[in-house]
Design a protein around this motif. Structure first.
Motif, PDB file in Angstrom:
ATOM      1  N   PRO A 149       0.588  -1.080  -0.040  1.00  0.00           N
ATOM      2  CA  PRO A 149       0.015   0.041   0.216  1.00  0.00           C
ATOM      3  C   PRO A 149       0.905   1.446   0.079  1.00  0.00           C
ATOM      4  CG  PRO A 149       0.112  -0.803   2.270  1.00  0.00           C
ATOM      5  CD  PRO A 149       1.221  -1.501   1.253  1.00  0.00           C
ATOM      6  N   GLY A 150       2.274   1.202  -0.354  1.00  0.00           N
ATOM      7  CA  GLY A 150       3.082   2.491  -0.618  1.00  0.00           C
ATOM      8  C   GLY A 150       2.307   3.396  -1.475  1.00  0.00           C
ATOM      9  N   SER A 151       2.650   4.765  -1.242  1.00  0.00           N
ATOM     10  CA  SER A 151       2.024   5.792  -2.087  1.00  0.00           C
ATOM     11  C   SER A 151       3.123   7.105  -1.947  1.00  0.00           C
ATOM     12  CB  SER A 151       0.473   6.029  -1.636  1.00  0.00           C
ATOM     13  OG  SER A 151       0.276   7.439  -2.263  1.00  0.00           O
ATOM     14  N   GLY A 152       3.112   7.744  -3.109  1.00  0.00           N
ATOM     15  CA  GLY A 152       3.932   9.015  -2.816  1.00  0.00           C
ATOM     16  C   GLY A 152       3.247   9.877  -1.750  1.00  0.00           C
ATOM     17  N   PHE A 153       1.944   9.728  -1.684  1.00  0.00           N
ATOM     18  CA  PHE A 153       1.121  10.383  -0.395  1.00  0.00           C
ATOM     19  C   PHE A 153       1.879  10.420   0.957  1.00  0.00           C
ATOM     20  CE2 PHE A 153      -1.631  10.231   3.111  1.00  0.00           C
ATOM     21  CZ  PHE A 153      -2.540  11.168   3.014  1.00  0.00           C
ATOM     22  N   TYR A 204      -4.615   2.030   5.325  1.00  0.00           N
ATOM     23  CA  TYR A 204      -3.473   1.657   6.073  1.00  0.00           C
ATOM     24  C   TYR A 204      -2.240   2.594   5.496  1.00  0.00           C
ATOM     25  CZ  TYR A 204       0.063  -1.723   7.822  1.00  0.00           C
ATOM     26  OH  TYR A 204       0.552  -2.491   8.783  1.00  0.00           O
ATOM     27  N   THR A 205      -2.333   3.206   4.328  1.00  0.00           N
ATOM     28  CA  THR A 205      -1.389   3.970   3.865  1.00  0.00           C
ATOM     29  C   THR A 205      -1.302   5.288   4.685  1.00  0.00           C
ATOM     30  OG1 THR A 205      -2.038   3.291   1.450  1.00  0.00           O
ATOM     31  CG2 THR A 205      -0.644   5.382   1.634  1.00  0.00           C
ATOM     32  N   LEU A 206      -2.208   6.011   5.044  1.00  0.00           N
ATOM     33  CA  LEU A 206      -2.527   6.847   6.068  1.00  0.00           C
ATOM     34  C   LEU A 206      -1.936   6.642   7.287  1.00  0.00           C
ATOM     35  CD1 LEU A 206      -3.150   9.876   6.470  1.00  0.00           C
ATOM     36  CD2 LEU A 206      -5.474   9.242   6.634  1.00  0.00           C
ATOM     37  N   THR A 207      -2.411   5.483   7.776  1.00  0.00           N
ATOM     38  CA  THR A 207      -2.365   5.318   9.314  1.00  0.00           C
ATOM     39  C   THR A 207      -0.705   4.873   9.442  1.00  0.00           C
ATOM     40  OG1 THR A 207      -2.933   3.020   9.036  1.00  0.00           O
ATOM     41  CG2 THR A 207      -4.524   4.366  10.038  1.00  0.00           C
ATOM     42  N   GLN A 208      -0.290   4.215   8.507  1.00  0.00           N
ATOM     43  CA  GLN A 208       1.189   3.995   8.472  1.00  0.00           C
ATOM     44  C   GLN A 208       1.995   5.223   8.535  1.00  0.00           C
ATOM     45  OE1 GLN A 208       0.822   1.004   9.934  1.00  0.00           O
ATOM     46  NE2 GLN A 208       3.007   0.340   9.181  1.00  0.00           N
ATOM     47  N   PHE A 209       1.844   6.041   7.746  1.00  0.00           N
ATOM     48  CA  PHE A 209       2.302   7.373   7.519  1.00  0.00           C
ATOM     49  C   PHE A 209       2.321   8.254   8.891  1.00  0.00           C
ATOM     50  CE2 PHE A 209       2.269  11.938   6.632  1.00  0.00           C
ATOM     51  CZ  PHE A 209       3.703  12.167   6.110  1.00  0.00           C
ATOM     52  N   GLN A 210       1.150   8.246   9.609  1.00  0.00           N
ATOM     53  CA  GLN A 210       1.136   8.807  10.668  1.00  0.00           C
ATOM     54  C   GLN A 210       1.663   8.255  11.694  1.00  0.00           C
ATOM     55  OE1 GLN A 210      -3.512   9.317  10.916  1.00  0.00           O
ATOM     56  NE2 GLN A 210      -3.252  11.302  10.400  1.00  0.00           N
TER      57      GLN A 210
END
Ligand code: HEM
Length: 321
Positions: A149-153, A204-210
């Motif tokens: 779920p990696g993203s440049g985001f 998951y992309t967002l929660t992992q980043f946070q």
């Protein structure tokens, strides 16, 4: 004559090393034996060229990786300039040591830094075609699946650039300024990106980043409250003509990040993700509603734009593309 010149240099070196209690003669002996510096060692070329680790055998995946890496390096250059502005031109090492080669927060200093930043942004905007046109759609749609779920985001440097540029209020949902740490992180406008289109739940992309970056981003936001680019612009002592010039540069920078780069990026998402079946597969995020600048309306310097320009944010530029 030549020796006198060398003696003077030596005196200076002895002084430099003795202030830290070190002996210059050991360093000179070291020079006798050390090898000459090469280009490949200096820029760490061998390491650099091993930093690409594709997850698939599709050749175009390398383009995708390298272009992201290039972008992150330009982001780093932009942050270097923003940091200098924030420190009033003081050159401070990461360990806090002040090198004492201080420039002053002046018109020419600010102008030069802004011009550099804009130059970097323009390169990124103009080169985005590498993403839009430079990869085969068939390959992209295949290898992209292996990168979830990696993203440049999840680019923290992009968020750092934003935080260095403006007040938190301009990056927050409904232009709110908030007090608590939790409120800061949940109110960044991007906390509503990378959410599931149907349920609105965080991906998951967002929660992992946070999880990885929240504390760093919160403390930077607090640290830069009175030291971000906008605050520095208000602080610098300049005459009216100079002010006009800086305002034009600030506006150009605002457009570069918040309209032109975002639109070029959005175009790549439309090309590869729309109607390719990948939308669902990327976790079904809300990118179509989230990414366009006309919906985000993130503006670093709202004070510099007219009501009409803010209302039209991202719309007229979209028509030109
Ligand atoms: C084919 C190329 C690309 C596609 C299809 C693409 C797609 C997307 C999508 C769909 C999002 C929304 C979040 C999500 O749903 O994951 C996103 C966000 C983002 N991407 Fe990309 N991206 C591409 C290239 C890049 C590159 C080269 C960078 C450079 C670092 C980048 C940086 C970002 C950033 C910073 C965001 C957050 C933007 C914001 O919050 O407004 N992307 N991308």
């Amino acid at each position: 004559m030549r020796h006198k010149h060398l003696e003077e240099k030596l005196e200076k070196l002895i002084e430099k090393y003795s202030t830290t209690g070190q002996d210059i003669s050991s360093y000179l002996e070291g020079l006798l034996y050390s090898d000459y510096l090469s280009y490949w060692d200096y820029i760490n070329l061998d390491t650099l060229l091993t930093l690409q680790a594709p997850k698939t055998d599709f050749p175009d995946e390398n383009i995708f990786i390298i272009y992201h890496q290039i972008t992150e390096l330009y982001f780093k250059l932009i942050i270097e300039e923003l940091k200098q502005i924030s420190n009033n031109g003081k050159i401070i090492k990461d360990n806090g040591q002040d090198l004492g080669w201080n420039k002053k927060l002046s018109f020419s200093f600010l102008k030069e830094r802004l011009e550099r930043i804009i130059r970097y942004m323009k390169i990124l905007i103009n080169s985005f075609d590498i993403m839009i046109e430079g990869m085969t759609k068939q390959e992209f749609t295949k290898f992209r699946m292996s990168l979830l779920p990696g993203s440049g985001f999840q680019s923290a440097q992009f968020r750092i650039i934003e935080i260095y540029s403006t007040s938190f209020k301009n990056l927050s949902l409904n232009n709110k300024s908030t007090k608590t740490d939790k409120n800061i992180i949940e109110n960044f406008y991007w906390s509503k990106g990378a959410t599931e289109i149907d349920s609105g739940k965080k991906t998951y992309t967002l929660t992992q980043f946070q999880k990885k970056y929240s504390s760093q981003l919160i403390s930077l936001t607090k640290k830069l409250k009175k030291k971000n680019l906008w605050e520095k612009f208000k602080e610098v002592q300049i005459n009216n003509e100079e002010k006009k010039e800086i305002i034009n540069l600030l506006k150009e920078y605002d457009l570069c990040v918040n309209v032109k780069w975002k639109l070029a990026h959005f175009k790549s998402a439309v090309k590869y993700l729309k109607a390719s079946g990948i939308i669902k597969a990327t976790g079904g995020t809300n990118w179509q509603k989230y990414l366009p600048p006309r919906f985000q309306k993130i503006i670093f310097f709202p004070q510099l734009w007219t009501k009409e320009e803010k209302k039209e944010w991202g719309i007229s530029w979209l028509k030109k593309l």
